[in-house]
Write a protein that holds these residues in place. Structure first.
Motif, short mmCIF file in Angstrom:
data_model
loop_
_atom_site.label_atom_id
_atom_site.label_comp_id
_atom_site.label_asym_id
_atom_site.label_seq_id
_atom_site.Cartn_x
_atom_site.Cartn_y
_atom_site.Cartn_z
N THR A 113 58.86 6.38 -32.25
CA THR A 113 59.93 5.39 -32.23
C THR A 113 61.16 6.00 -32.87
OG1 THR A 113 59.42 4.46 -34.41
CG2 THR A 113 58.22 3.55 -32.51
N GLU A 152 60.84 6.33 -36.68
CA GLU A 152 59.86 7.36 -37.02
C GLU A 152 60.42 8.75 -36.76
OE1 GLU A 152 55.75 4.86 -36.02
OE2 GLU A 152 56.69 6.14 -34.50
N GLY A 168 61.67 -7.18 -34.26
CA GLY A 168 62.21 -6.12 -33.42
C GLY A 168 63.65 -6.36 -33.03
N ARG A 219 67.74 0.48 -34.90
CA ARG A 219 67.10 1.36 -33.94
C ARG A 219 68.13 2.11 -33.10
NH1 ARG A 219 64.29 -3.12 -32.37
NH2 ARG A 219 65.11 -2.82 -30.25
N THR A 235 60.96 4.03 -25.45
CA THR A 235 60.05 4.04 -26.60
C THR A 235 60.48 3.00 -27.62
OG1 THR A 235 59.64 6.37 -26.27
CG2 THR A 235 59.03 5.47 -28.40
N SER A 236 61.81 2.91 -27.80
CA SER A 236 62.36 1.94 -28.75
C SER A 236 62.03 0.52 -28.33
CB SER A 236 63.88 2.12 -28.84
OG SER A 236 64.45 1.11 -29.63
N GLU A 237 62.18 0.23 -27.02
CA GLU A 237 61.91 -1.12 -26.57
C GLU A 237 60.42 -1.45 -26.69
OE1 GLU A 237 64.18 -3.24 -26.01
OE2 GLU A 237 65.72 -1.73 -26.33
N ARG A 238 59.56 -0.45 -26.41
CA ARG A 238 58.12 -0.69 -26.56
C ARG A 238 57.77 -0.96 -28.02
NH1 ARG A 238 57.66 3.62 -22.80
NH2 ARG A 238 57.22 5.09 -24.51
N ALA A 239 58.45 -0.23 -28.92
CA ALA A 239 58.20 -0.46 -30.34
C ALA A 239 58.63 -1.85 -30.75
CB ALA A 239 58.94 0.60 -31.18
N SER A 273 56.06 -4.33 -29.60
CA SER A 273 54.84 -4.30 -30.39
C SER A 273 55.03 -4.94 -31.74
CB SER A 273 54.33 -2.87 -30.56
OG SER A 273 55.26 -2.11 -31.33
N GLU A 274 56.26 -4.83 -32.25
CA GLU A 274 56.53 -5.44 -33.57
C GLU A 274 56.59 -6.96 -33.45
OE1 GLU A 274 60.15 -3.56 -34.58
OE2 GLU A 274 59.24 -1.71 -35.24
#
Length: 486
Positions: free
Chosen positions: A27, A30, A445, A452, A478-482, A485-486
Motif C-alpha cells: 500500500t 507501507e 479508508g 494515501r 493497490t491504494s483503493e484495495r487497501a 479492506s480497511e
C-alpha cells in the motif's frame, strides 16, 4: 581498485531499484515506510526533501517541521507538490481554520463523506462552497442553505426545506392543506400550526393572530363565521365582515339562479346581520356596510324596493361613522353613482331591476371575463336560472355599449381594500437549516484519502529518482484495495 568501486556503486543502485520495485506490492503508506527505512540506511531511494516528507507522513505530521519548496515565479505546481499540500491542509483543517480558497479546493478533492464529516464538525465555512461543479449545489445546501433558491431545492429533492419555504406563503394564500403537512417544520412554525388548528376547532380567532394581516386569509378560511368585536378590532374585524357580506350576497344570487330559495334567504339574512353590525364602524368598512344595506333594501323589501330608505342609509350622517370626504376618491365616485342609480330607479318604479348584473353572475364589478362565467353558468341552469343569467348578460352588454338607462349599482365601493392584504410574509430563508447529509459517515479508508495520495506521490518520486517507470495506476489500484479492506 577503480573497477571494484564501480561495481559497488552499481550494486547500491541496483539495491535501491530493487527496494523501489518492491513498493509496487505494498500500500502507499507501507511503501513510504519501506522507502524511509531504506533512506536511513543510506540507500539513495529518495531525494532528501521527499524523505523528509515521508518521515512527516509516517508521524502524521506531528512534532515535525517539513521543508517545503515553494514554486518559483511562473512555475506550475507539480501533482506531487499539490498532493502533499492538500494533505497538510486537510490535517491542519481538522484542528484549526484554513483559508477559504483552500477549503474550496479541499471540498472538491476529498471524498464526499469526508467533506460531510468536516461540515458536521463545523470545520467548513460558507465560503468553502465551490463556484461551480457537481458538488456546488449540495454543499451550498449543507453550508449556506439560505442561498439555495426554489429551483435548487427542487433539483436536490429537499422536500423539508421546500415545505418550510412555502409554509408562510401558502398560509398567506389561505391554503388550509398546509396545516396537514407539518413534517420538517421549525419549532416556531409548528407552534403556529397548533394555534391555527385551535382556530379551526373552536371557530374563534385569538386577537394575537388577527394582528398579523398576512394571516387574515387563512383565518378567514378556518373560521369564516368567527365572532367579531368591531369596537375592539378595528382592522381584521371590518375586513372579515366586509368579505363575509360580499360572499353572502354572491351566494344568495347563485342560490337564486339555481332555484334554492331557502339558501338565498339564509344568505341575505346573513349579509343583513353583518352589515348592521358594521354600519357604524369609524372605518371605510362602515360605508361598505351601509352600501350593502341599501342594496338589500332594494333587493329584498317586503313590499317591493325601498328606495327612500336605501337613499337615507347612504346619506351622510354626522356622528355615525367615518366622514364621507375621508373616503378614497374612487369610493366617493361610486357612492355618488349608487345614489344616482337609486334616484333614477325610484322614479321609474315599474319593476325590480337587476341592480348589479356582475354580482348575479358571480364575478367582480367590471370583470372582463364575465362572458366566460355566463357561458359556464347557462349550461348548468334550468330555464328560469338561464333566463336570469341572460338578463344579467344583456344588462352588462347594454352598460358596456353605453345604452343602459342606469349603470350597475357598485358593490363593493373599494374592492382593493378587501382583497388579500399585500403584506410581506415572515422571512424563513435567513434562518434556513442546513440540509442533512446524504452520505454515511466516512470510513477510515476515506479519511486516509489525502494521506494515501501524498504517500503515492512520494513513491512516484522514488521511481523517478532511481529511473524506474512510475507506479501509476498499479499503485492507485493497490491504494483503493487497501482502502476497501480497511
Amino acid at each position: 581498485m577503480l573497477q571494484q568501486g564501480r561495481e559497488a556503486t552499481l550494486t547500491a543502485h541496483e539495491l535501491a531499484s530493487a527496494v523501489v520495485e518492491a513498493t509496487r506490492y505494498l500500500t502507499p503508506v507501507e511503501a513510504v515506510e519501506l522507502l524511509v527505512e531504506a533512506h536511513r540506511a543510506k540507500l539513495q531511494v529518495l531525494p532528501d526533501a521527499q524523505a523528509l516528507r515521508g518521515r512527516a507522513l509516517l508521524e502524521d505530521l506531528r512534532d515535525l517541521e517539513t521543508v517545503e519548496r515553494q514554486p518559483e515565479a511562473g512555475e506550475l505546481e507539480s501533482p506531487a507538490d499539490r498532493a502533499w499540500r492538500l494533505y497538510t491542509c486537510y490535517e491542519r483543517l481538522l484542528i484549526t481554520a484554513v483559508e477559504a480558497d483552500v477549503q474550496r479546493e479541499l471540498v472538491e478533492y476529498l471524498p464526499l463523506p469526508v467533506v460531510d464529516d468536516l461540515a458536521d464538525a463545523g470545520r467548513l465555512t460558507p465560503r468553502a462552497v465551490p463556484a461551480d461543479g457537481p458538488r456546488r449545489l449540495y454543499l451550498q445546501a449543507r453550508l449556506t442553505p439560505s442561498m439555495v433558491d426554489i429551483d435548487g431545492l427542487q433539483e436536490l429533492g429537499w422536500q423539508a426545506e421546500l415545505a418550510r419555504r412555502s409554509f408562510y406563503t401558502r398560509l398567506a394564500d389561505g391554503d388550509v392543506s398546509v396545516l396537514e403537512q407539518t413534517t420538517g417544520l421549525t419549532d416556531e412554525q409548528s407552534v403556529l400550526v397548533a394555534e391555527l388548528q385551535a382556530v379551526r376547532q373552536s371557530g374563534r380567532i385569538a386577537p394575537e393572530l388577527s394582528r398579523s394581516p398576512w394571516l387574515w386569509p387563512i383565518l378567514e378560511r378556518l373560521a369564516p363565521q368567527a365572532p367579531v368585536n368591531v369596537r375592539r378590532d378595528k382592522s381584521f374585524g371590518p375586513w372579515l365582515l366586509v368579505r363575509r357580506i360580499q360572499r353572502a350576497l354572491s351566494l344568495a344570487h347563485q342560490a337564486r339562479l339555481r332555484g334554492k330559495e331557502q339558501k338565498r334567504l339564509t344568505m341575505l339574512r346573513s349579509a343583513w346581520n353583518d352589515a348592521h353590525a358594521l354600519q357604524n364602524s369609524w372605518t371605510a368598512a362602515g360605508w361598505e356596510a351601509r352600501n350593502a344595506i341599501a342594496y338589500l333594501l332594494v333587493l329584498q323589501g317586503e313590499d317591493g324596493p325601498r328606495y327612500e330608505d336605501a337613499l337615507e342609509v347612504l346619506s351622510p350622517a354626522a356622528g355615525s361613522g367615518m366622514r364621507e370626504d375621508r373616503l378614497p376618491w374612487e369610493a366617493r365616485r361610486r357612492l355618488e353613482t349608487n345614489r344616482d342609480v337609486l334616484h333614477q330607479l325610484s322614479r321609474q318604479r315599474d319593476r325590480t331591476p337587476i341592480l348589479n348584473p356582475y354580482l348575479v353572475l358571480g364575478v367582480p364589478d367590471g370583470a372582463e371575463n364575465w362572458k366566460d362565467r355566463w357561458r359556464i353558468l347557462r349550461s348548468s341552469l334550468d330555464m328560469d336560472g338561464e333566463a336570469l343569467a341572460n338578463e344579467a348578460k344583456d344588462a352588462i352588454e347594454a352598460f358596456e355599449r353605453g345604452r343602459a338607462s342606469v349603470p350597475p349599482y357598485a358593490v363593493p365601493l373599494i374592492s382593493d381594500a378587501w382583497s388579500k392584504p399585500s403584506v410581506s410574509v415572515p422571512e424563513v430563508t435567513r434562518t434556513a437549516m442546513p440540509m442533512p447529509r446524504e452520505t454515511a459517515p466516512a470510513a477510515d479508508g476515506e479519511r486516509q484519502f489525502a494521506r494515501r495520495r501524498a504517500a503515492a506521490a512520494i513513491v512516484r518520486a522514488a521511481c523517478e529518482n532511481v529511473g524506474l517507470p512510475p507506479v501509476g495506476e498499479s499503485l492507485e489500484m493497490t491504494s483503493e484495495r487497501a482502502a476497501a479492506s480497511e
